[in-house]
Design an enzyme around this catalytic site. Structure first.
Site, PDB file in Angstrom:
ATOM      1  N   GLN A  93       0.824  -1.275   0.000  1.00  0.00           N
ATOM      2  CA  GLN A  93       0.129  -0.017   0.040  1.00  0.00           C
ATOM      3  C   GLN A  93       0.921   1.067  -0.012  1.00  0.00           C
ATOM      4  O   GLN A  93       1.990   1.201   0.157  1.00  0.00           O
ATOM      5  CB  GLN A  93      -0.890   0.017   1.084  1.00  0.00           C
ATOM      6  CG  GLN A  93      -0.311  -0.030   2.584  1.00  0.00           C
ATOM      7  CD  GLN A  93      -1.057  -0.364   3.808  1.00  0.00           C
ATOM      8  OE1 GLN A  93      -1.502   0.607   4.333  1.00  0.00           O
ATOM      9  NE2 GLN A  93      -1.631  -1.562   3.859  1.00  0.00           N
ATOM     10  N   HIS A  95       0.093   5.762   0.721  1.00  0.00           N
ATOM     11  CA  HIS A  95      -0.732   7.032   1.257  1.00  0.00           C
ATOM     12  C   HIS A  95      -0.456   8.276   0.599  1.00  0.00           C
ATOM     13  O   HIS A  95       0.680   8.453   0.223  1.00  0.00           O
ATOM     14  CB  HIS A  95      -0.530   7.092   2.865  1.00  0.00           C
ATOM     15  CG  HIS A  95      -0.635   5.908   3.590  1.00  0.00           C
ATOM     16  ND1 HIS A  95      -1.560   4.762   3.547  1.00  0.00           N
ATOM     17  CD2 HIS A  95       0.301   5.091   4.611  1.00  0.00           C
ATOM     18  CE1 HIS A  95      -1.521   4.018   4.298  1.00  0.00           C
ATOM     19  NE2 HIS A  95      -0.276   3.952   4.817  1.00  0.00           N
ATOM     20  N   GLU A 130       3.387   7.900   8.346  1.00  0.00           N
ATOM     21  CA  GLU A 130       3.214   6.860   9.808  1.00  0.00           C
ATOM     22  C   GLU A 130       4.544   6.442  10.053  1.00  0.00           C
ATOM     23  O   GLU A 130       5.478   6.390   9.318  1.00  0.00           O
ATOM     24  CB  GLU A 130       1.997   5.818   9.577  1.00  0.00           C
ATOM     25  CG  GLU A 130       2.943   4.964   8.450  1.00  0.00           C
ATOM     26  CD  GLU A 130       1.610   3.759   8.003  1.00  0.00           C
ATOM     27  OE1 GLU A 130       2.174   2.583   7.888  1.00  0.00           O
ATOM     28  OE2 GLU A 130       0.517   4.200   7.945  1.00  0.00           O
ATOM     29  N   HIS A 242       4.817   0.211   0.819  1.00  0.00           N
ATOM     30  CA  HIS A 242       5.091  -0.456   2.050  1.00  0.00           C
ATOM     31  C   HIS A 242       4.199  -1.683   2.205  1.00  0.00           C
ATOM     32  O   HIS A 242       2.911  -1.624   1.929  1.00  0.00           O
ATOM     33  CB  HIS A 242       5.370   0.454   3.214  1.00  0.00           C
ATOM     34  CG  HIS A 242       4.214   1.100   3.586  1.00  0.00           C
ATOM     35  ND1 HIS A 242       3.602   2.302   3.052  1.00  0.00           N
ATOM     36  CD2 HIS A 242       3.017   0.913   4.543  1.00  0.00           C
ATOM     37  CE1 HIS A 242       2.389   2.704   3.686  1.00  0.00           C
ATOM     38  NE2 HIS A 242       2.049   1.801   4.594  1.00  0.00           N
ATOM     39  N   ARG A 261      -3.911   0.733  -2.468  1.00  0.00           N
ATOM     40  CA  ARG A 261      -3.470  -0.623  -2.332  1.00  0.00           C
ATOM     41  C   ARG A 261      -2.675  -0.878  -3.884  1.00  0.00           C
ATOM     42  O   ARG A 261      -3.541  -0.821  -4.659  1.00  0.00           O
ATOM     43  CB  ARG A 261      -4.501  -1.764  -2.050  1.00  0.00           C
ATOM     44  CG  ARG A 261      -4.797  -1.675  -0.666  1.00  0.00           C
ATOM     45  CD  ARG A 261      -5.887  -2.375  -0.142  1.00  0.00           C
ATOM     46  NE  ARG A 261      -6.451  -2.544   1.121  1.00  0.00           N
ATOM     47  CZ  ARG A 261      -7.267  -1.746   1.698  1.00  0.00           C
ATOM     48  NH1 ARG A 261      -7.910  -0.727   0.688  1.00  0.00           N
ATOM     49  NH2 ARG A 261      -7.496  -1.523   3.012  1.00  0.00           N
TER      50      ARG A 261
END
Length: 374
Positions: A93, A95, A130, A242, A261
């Protein structure tokens, strides 16, 4: 400061043991337990005295978050803390950045795509940088690797050798696009990887066996393979591909649930959007080294404004909790730690609003403190 109760998300890749063990419950659990959410994201807010933390904050944003945080981020908690426990691989995936998320969310809202629709790509208008701090041995794929050509040539798999030539010519985007749009057959890849025998190759062999025909397996060959010991951390910026393969960690992120994804999944994959969002920037593994932040306290520095994560090893003398005057989520990983009049055991958490006075931690244990970035 008040006790915080977080929901557990039962994704199918979750562990039947880790979260229950940390919380002192019986295991194995009937359902997989993938993520313990400790935040105010509207998709699944934690609760304070039975009220959603999002509602608590909305009732008095200045007292709960502090006027400075409200001016910077609005009347919402800008970070989300999780305990993540992966028994098998998550999807590959990426972001979006803040501008991409805002534009994508607005477009899908205007088009009337339901937020819970399988093909919905942007659940909110926020970005999702993140960081994960391992609390057990953890394996991950993180970012395009600058040594992918070396790995591909070691395998001696014919399609991979062709990709290696193109990577050396600077055509990473083209290689990834070709893989996602028409992956070659790779029935023989698992055996080649098993024969090569490195941890990286064995991880690819495992993915090939689990996801036959999934082009995400081949994209994974181009990524850094990272093995984390407890206390090691990785930071994943917008656009960084990642996948966590297995293990457990305390994860902190900007408060978003946006995921695009790229494979290792049966869920919706939008190749065009994925290629637009991916950052085609090879580099070393994005490991973050902790730095001292006071007695018995470390933090993991990142460039993200929404969050900072501290860990305090409590034992002997009282330890002052960092970030007084800011909203904080406290999470006790193990032992028993007392702050104010609240005692936290392993797996328990607390909400400390910005209006709290200076607090100290006593007892014996490991305490994570999540707050807003500097």
């Amino acid at each position: 400061m008040q006790r915080l109760t977080g929901p557990i998300r039962p994704y199918d890749w979750g562990s039947h043991e880790v979260i229950a063990r940390v919380q002192g419950r019986d295991f194995p659990t009937a359902e997989p337990e993938a993520e313990l959410w400790l935040g105010a994201h509207p998709a699944d807010p934690a609760t304070v005295d039975g009220r959603g933390l999002d509602a608590v904050i909305a009732g008095d944003p200045d007292a709960e978050l502090g006027a400075t945080v409200v001016r910077r981020f609005g009347a919402k908690l800008p970070f989300l803390l999780k305990l993540l426990a992966a028994q098998r691989p998550l999807s590959l995936q990426v972001h979006p950045n803040l501008a991409q998320a805002a534009a994508g969310f607005e477009a899908e809202e205007a088009a009337g795509v339901p937020v819970d629709a399988p093909q919905r790509r942007y659940k909110d208008a926020n970005h999702k940088p993140e960081m994960l701090v391992a609390v057990g041995r953890t394996q991950a794929l993180a970012g395009f690797a600058d040594d992918a050509t070396v790995f591909l040539r070691k395998l001696q798999w014919p399609p991979g050798l062709g990709w290696a030539d193109r990577l050396e010519a600077g055509d990473l985007h083209g290689v990834v696009s070709d893989i996602l749009r028409g992956a070659p057959d790779f029935d023989d890849l698992a055996d080649l990887c098993a024969a090569e025998g490195s941890a990286r190759a064995l991880a690819i062999a495992d993915l090939a066996a689990r996801y036959p025909g999934d082009p995400g397996v081949l994209v994974a060959m181009l990524l850094n393979h990272v093995e984390l010991s407890p206390g090691d951390a990785i930071y994943l910026a917008a656009g960084s591909p990642h996948a966590y393969l297995r293990g457990a960690g305390v994860e902190i992120m900007a408060a978003s649930d946006n995921v695009l994804r790229g494979g290792l999944t049966s869920k919706f994959v939008d190749v065009d959007e994925l290629l637009r969002i991916l950052a085609f920037e090879p580099g070393p593994p994005p490991v973050v080294t902790p730095v001292s932040a006071g007695p018995s306290t470390v933090r993991w520095p990142t460039p993200t404004a929404e969050f900072t994560l501290y860990e305090i090893t409590v034992g002997g003398s009282p330890v002052a909790l960092p970030a007084v005057g800011s909203p904080r989520v406290l999470f006790c990983l193990e032992g028993e730690v007392r702050a104010a009049d609240l005692s936290l055991r392993g797996g328990e958490s607390a909400w400390s609003p910005a209006s709290d006075p200076e607090l100290t931690a006593r007892g014996t244990g490991r305490l994570f403190v999540a707050t807003v970035g500097g």
